[in-house]
Design a protein around this motif. Structure first.
Motif, PDB file in Angstrom:
ATOM      1  N   SER A   7       0.824  -1.205   0.000  1.00 53.73           N
ATOM      2  CA  SER A   7       0.000   0.000   0.000  1.00 53.73           C
ATOM      3  C   SER A   7       0.862   1.261   0.000  1.00 53.73           C
ATOM      4  O   SER A   7       0.436   2.297  -0.503  1.00 53.73           O
ATOM      5  CB  SER A   7      -0.944   0.003   1.202  1.00 53.73           C
ATOM      6  N   ALA A  45      -9.350  10.035  -6.869  1.00 47.61           N
ATOM      7  CA  ALA A  45      -8.458   8.976  -6.381  1.00 47.61           C
ATOM      8  C   ALA A  45      -8.838   7.656  -7.048  1.00 47.61           C
ATOM      9  O   ALA A  45      -9.908   7.536  -7.646  1.00 47.61           O
ATOM     10  CB  ALA A  45      -8.561   8.841  -4.868  1.00 47.61           C
ATOM     11  N   GLU A  47      -8.971   3.560  -5.965  1.00 48.05           N
ATOM     12  CA  GLU A  47      -8.866   2.576  -4.882  1.00 48.05           C
ATOM     13  C   GLU A  47      -8.671   1.205  -5.499  1.00 48.05           C
ATOM     14  O   GLU A  47      -9.434   0.804  -6.389  1.00 48.05           O
ATOM     15  CB  GLU A  47     -10.108   2.580  -3.991  1.00 48.05           C
ATOM     16  N   ARG A  83      -5.715   3.378  -1.505  1.00 45.68           N
ATOM     17  CA  ARG A  83      -6.143   4.638  -2.135  1.00 45.68           C
ATOM     18  C   ARG A  83      -4.927   5.359  -2.702  1.00 45.68           C
ATOM     19  O   ARG A  83      -3.995   5.674  -1.977  1.00 45.68           O
ATOM     20  CB  ARG A  83      -6.862   5.516  -1.117  1.00 45.68           C
ATOM     21  N   ILE A 125     -12.738   7.085  -7.814  1.00 41.53           N
ATOM     22  CA  ILE A 125     -13.470   7.927  -6.888  1.00 41.53           C
ATOM     23  C   ILE A 125     -13.533   9.333  -7.493  1.00 41.53           C
ATOM     24  O   ILE A 125     -12.499   9.902  -7.856  1.00 41.53           O
ATOM     25  CB  ILE A 125     -12.773   8.002  -5.510  1.00 41.53           C
ATOM     26  N   ALA A 130     -18.238   6.602  -6.397  1.00 36.31           N
ATOM     27  CA  ALA A 130     -17.257   5.603  -6.814  1.00 36.31           C
ATOM     28  C   ALA A 130     -17.841   4.706  -7.895  1.00 36.31           C
ATOM     29  O   ALA A 130     -19.035   4.414  -7.889  1.00 36.31           O
ATOM     30  CB  ALA A 130     -16.840   4.747  -5.621  1.00 36.31           C
TER      31      ALA A 130
END
Length: 150
Positions: A7, A45, A47, A83, A125, A130
């Protein structure tokens, strides 16, 4: 051969540092870094979800195929999840081979696989909420070329 799924952000230069160095059998190193792209101009963003263990195993298997098919000396893949902001590095591929043609072909093969078959699920997003990212026909066509090439 190394697969990393994480991540945390990564530095593409650090990912590549020393790759292929010190090997007399390597004449070419090819690398590619993918960035989070905003095609709509509205994405805030991206995800990315995955199943730990399954994702690494699937990517390792495809790297093993690439290493055998192009007689690679080494290969690395890093891919992020969680994210991510627009413009951030999302993934990187590096291949090392005796000759550049093999290194380039293997890197493209790995990138095409990661784009269309690696077990990641992506959501864009934006201001309206979303939406899951669906596979693109062009990505499937790009992967299809590897089924017929030697």
């Amino acid at each position: 051969m190394r697969v990393t799924v994480q991540s945390a952000p990564f530095d593409p230069a650090a990912f590549l540092a020393g790759f292929g160095a010190g090997r007399a059998d390597v004449g070419a190193v090819v690398s590619f870094t993918g960035l989070v792209r905003d095609d709509s101009g509205q994405m805030q963003a991206l995800e990315i979800e995955h199943y730990p263990g399954m994702t690494e195993s699937a990517i390792s298997a495809i790297i093993s195929q690439a290493m055998a098919r192009w007689a690679l000396a080494d290969a690395r893949v890093i891919h992020r999840f969680g994210r991510l902001a627009v413009g951030e590095p999302i993934m990187a591929v590096a291949t090392a081979a005796r000759h550049r043609a093999a290194a380039f072909a293997a890197a493209e093969f790995l990138m095409d696989y990661l784009k269309s078959r690696a077990p990641f699920w992506k959501k864009e997003i934006g201001p309206a909420g979303a939406a899951w990212v669906v596979a693109k026909e062009g990505d499937e066509a790009a992967l299809g070329r590897w089924r017929s090439e030697p």
